[in-house]
Design a protein around this motif. Structure first.
Motif, PDB file in Angstrom:
ATOM      1  N   TYR A  48       1.497   2.979   2.199  1.00 23.29           N
ATOM      2  CA  TYR A  48       0.325   3.829   3.695  1.00 23.29           C
ATOM      3  C   TYR A  48       1.016   3.226   5.447  1.00 23.29           C
ATOM      4  O   TYR A  48       1.071   3.997   6.161  1.00 23.29           O
ATOM      5  CB  TYR A  48       0.104   4.104   3.207  1.00 23.29           C
ATOM      6  CG  TYR A  48      -1.228   3.912   3.229  1.00 23.29           C
ATOM      7  CD1 TYR A  48      -1.673   3.768   2.250  1.00 23.29           C
ATOM      8  CD2 TYR A  48      -2.389   3.608   4.528  1.00 23.29           C
ATOM      9  CE1 TYR A  48      -2.811   3.151   1.709  1.00 23.29           C
ATOM     10  CE2 TYR A  48      -3.372   2.929   3.884  1.00 23.29           C
ATOM     11  CZ  TYR A  48      -3.747   2.888   3.280  1.00 23.29           C
ATOM     12  OH  TYR A  48      -4.434   1.771   2.987  1.00 23.29           O
ATOM     13  N   CYS A  49       1.395   2.561   5.176  1.00 22.27           N
ATOM     14  CA  CYS A  49       0.703   1.499   6.187  1.00 22.27           C
ATOM     15  C   CYS A  49       2.337   1.592   7.340  1.00 22.27           C
ATOM     16  O   CYS A  49       3.939   1.702   6.400  1.00 22.27           O
ATOM     17  CB  CYS A  49       0.558  -0.164   5.780  1.00 22.27           C
ATOM     18  SG  CYS A  49       1.067  -1.761   5.825  1.00 22.27           S
ATOM     19  N   CYS A  67       0.853  -1.088  -0.105  1.00 24.22           N
ATOM     20  CA  CYS A  67      -0.054  -0.173  -0.391  1.00 24.22           C
ATOM     21  C   CYS A  67       0.692   0.971  -0.045  1.00 24.22           C
ATOM     22  O   CYS A  67       0.418   2.549  -0.295  1.00 24.22           O
ATOM     23  CB  CYS A  67      -0.594  -0.068   1.024  1.00 24.22           C
ATOM     24  SG  CYS A  67      -0.455   0.246   3.050  1.00 24.22           S
ATOM     25  N   ASP A  72       0.127  -4.653   6.022  1.00 28.42           N
ATOM     26  CA  ASP A  72      -0.711  -4.194   6.523  1.00 28.42           C
ATOM     27  C   ASP A  72      -2.290  -4.644   5.421  1.00 28.42           C
ATOM     28  O   ASP A  72      -3.237  -4.752   6.057  1.00 28.42           O
ATOM     29  CB  ASP A  72      -1.299  -3.198   7.615  1.00 28.42           C
ATOM     30  CG  ASP A  72      -0.153  -3.918   8.482  1.00 28.42           C
ATOM     31  OD1 ASP A  72      -0.567  -5.191   8.497  1.00 28.42           O
ATOM     32  OD2 ASP A  72      -0.185  -3.374   9.662  1.00 28.42           O
ATOM     33  N   CYS A  75       5.365  -0.567   5.510  1.00 25.59           N
ATOM     34  CA  CYS A  75       5.784  -0.242   4.111  1.00 25.59           C
ATOM     35  C   CYS A  75       7.149   0.457   3.999  1.00 25.59           C
ATOM     36  O   CYS A  75       7.915   1.455   3.624  1.00 25.59           O
ATOM     37  CB  CYS A  75       4.651   0.520   3.261  1.00 25.59           C
ATOM     38  SG  CYS A  75       3.286  -1.068   2.810  1.00 25.59           S
TER      39      CYS A  75
HETATM   40 ZN    ZN Z   1       0.902  -0.975   3.755  1.00 20.35          ZN
END
Ligand code: ZN
Ligand code: NAD
Ligand code: ZN
Length: 406
Positions: free
Chosen positions: A92-93, A90, A105, A96
């Protein structure tokens, strides 16, 4: 469109399937110009990576041209030439953002604890349709695509999708310091990239273990000291050549389809432990579908792990990038514990490495395209799978050529 579809163990076909569509605003559709086949795809066809869902499009290596973007993809436009990282993340978790893209996630539709989400994998990994297709849907495209400069050809870019980042991460996890002795088990495409990366990190000596002559030849060309495990006992050779000490670092670039020696001095131990290996195999691959010589699982799933632990010096580091599915439960923990070994392993965090490795390719510090020994039109993909599966002499990795590649 045409795509390679997994129908069952030992049963893959080039089918006509519907074109992918944008499903989320963060998606992009990419027209694939070049794809490839990975050793991981072989595990799925041989039956050593279980849980595949019939109908899944295989493949997780791709270069292509953006066809369409969702409303929330702001950094790419139709017409952009891109490489697609094999794992989906993603961006942004917390994982990452720390660089652990394979532990994202949010990417896996089965939830944060379901495991790495990658293209063309088993049900638990998504499943997200793969890149051995004329078009693909790329989730989280803002992070899941990397723009290609004009100077980088499809062939150079193709190895950035999965194989080069994986070999590089394998060398990084091995904690190679200048001067270290390193052994790389497996001289397939991933092993070759691990050797090249160990050189970049200043390894003093690199041993390369396999049984396929042409693969050992390529390792030798890279400057590795090669050992054919069907002629010699790799652990004995490594000990002998290192004054009895063993290697500082070991990289497993083989994974679950490891083979035992069927000739040479190593065979004796194989015969001794044959029953255990058989038991391992029935646990790893409950269903197989051998057709002629094709789709034969490796006959000693833990072989490389045992050799690596034996060949390591005390307080050495083991890096595992060969794939072992979650169903696998094998490791010589006692020996490793008593030698104070460090172990690091995992699915590649592709997105973390691609920009840096692209620079190395652009600066000509490395030419991963050398690993592509075969070229084939996409229409011949099933024959290419069969040849790769058999590790035919001189046959290391294929560039599957689709329309519009450069
Ligand atoms: Zn992520
Ligand atoms: N961690 C990741 O994210 C990641 C990414 C890509 C590939 N992989 C994995 O890396 C592994 C290698 O991939 P590849 O594409 O190079 O596959 P490959 O099948 O071409 O290479 C495996 C090599 O191991 C050799 N081998 C078999 N038994 C051996 C033994 N006992 N000792 C030494 N060598 C042995 C084979 O002859 C072959 O050359 C696979 O398990 C693949 O799934 C992992
Ligand atoms: Zn792969």
């Amino acid at each position: 469109m045409k795509a390679v579809v997994w129908h069952g163990v030992g049963d893959i076909r080039l089918d006509d399937v519907p074109d992918p569509r944008i499903e989320q605003p963060t998606d992009a559709i990419v027209r694939i110009t070049s794809s490839a086949i990975c050793g991981t795809d072989l595990h799925m066809v041989r039956g050593t990576m279980v849980g595949m869902q019939p109908g899944t499009i295989l493949g997780h290596e791709g270069v292509g041209i953006v066809d369409e973007v969702g409303a929330e993809v702001r950094n790419f436009m139709p017409g952009d030439r891109v490489v697609i990282p094999a794992t989906i993340a993603c961006g942004y978790c917390s994982y990452c953002r720390a660089g652990y893209y394979s532990q994202c996630d949010n990417a896996n539709p089965n939830g944060p604890d379901a495991g790495t989400c990658f293209f063309g994998g088993p049900e638990l990994s998504g499943p997200v349709n793969g890149l051995q297709a004329e078009k693909a849907r790329v989730p989280f495209a803002g992070v899941g695509l990397v723009k290609l400069p004009d100077q980088i050809s499809d062939e150079q870019a193709l190895l950035l999708s999965d194989i080069f980042p994986t070999g590089y991460m394998g060398a990084e996890l091995a904690e190679i310091k200048p001067g270290n002795t390193v052994v790389v088990f497996g001289c397939g495409p991933v092993g070759q990239c691990a050797i090249a990366s160990a050189k970049l990190m200043g390894a003093g000596r690199i041993f390369a273990v396999d049984s396929v002559a042409s693969r050992l030849d390529m390792a030798l060309e890279q400057g590795a000291e090669v050992v054919d495990f069907t002629r010699e006992d790799p652990v004995a050779v490594i000990r002998q050549f290192t004054g009895g000490i063993g290697c500082d670092r070991a990289i497993d670039a083989v994974g679950v389809d490891a083979m035992a020696p069927h000739s040479g001095p190593g065979m004796q131990e194989f015969t001794l432990h044959q029953k255990e290996f058989q038991q391992e195999l029935s646990q790893v691959a409950p269903k197989t579908n051998v057709k002629g010589e094709n789709w034969q699982p490796g006959d000693a799933p833990s072989m490389t792990l045992v050799w690596a632990v034996q060949a390591l010096a005390k307080a050495g580091t083991l890096s595992i990038i060969g794939v072992y599915p979650e169903t696998v439960n094998l490791f010589p923990i006692g020996m490793a514990m008593n030698k104070n070994l460090t172990m690091k392993m995992g699915n590649c965090d592709h997105r973390r490495y691609i920009p840096r490795l692209m620079e190395l390719v652009q600066n000509k510090a490395i030419d991963p395209a050398k690993i592509l020994t075969q070229r084939a039109p996409f229409s011949n993909v099933i024959e290419a799978y069969q040849a790769f599966d058999l590790r035919k002499e001189g046959w290391l990795k294929v560039h599957l050529q689709m329309q519009g590649g450069r």
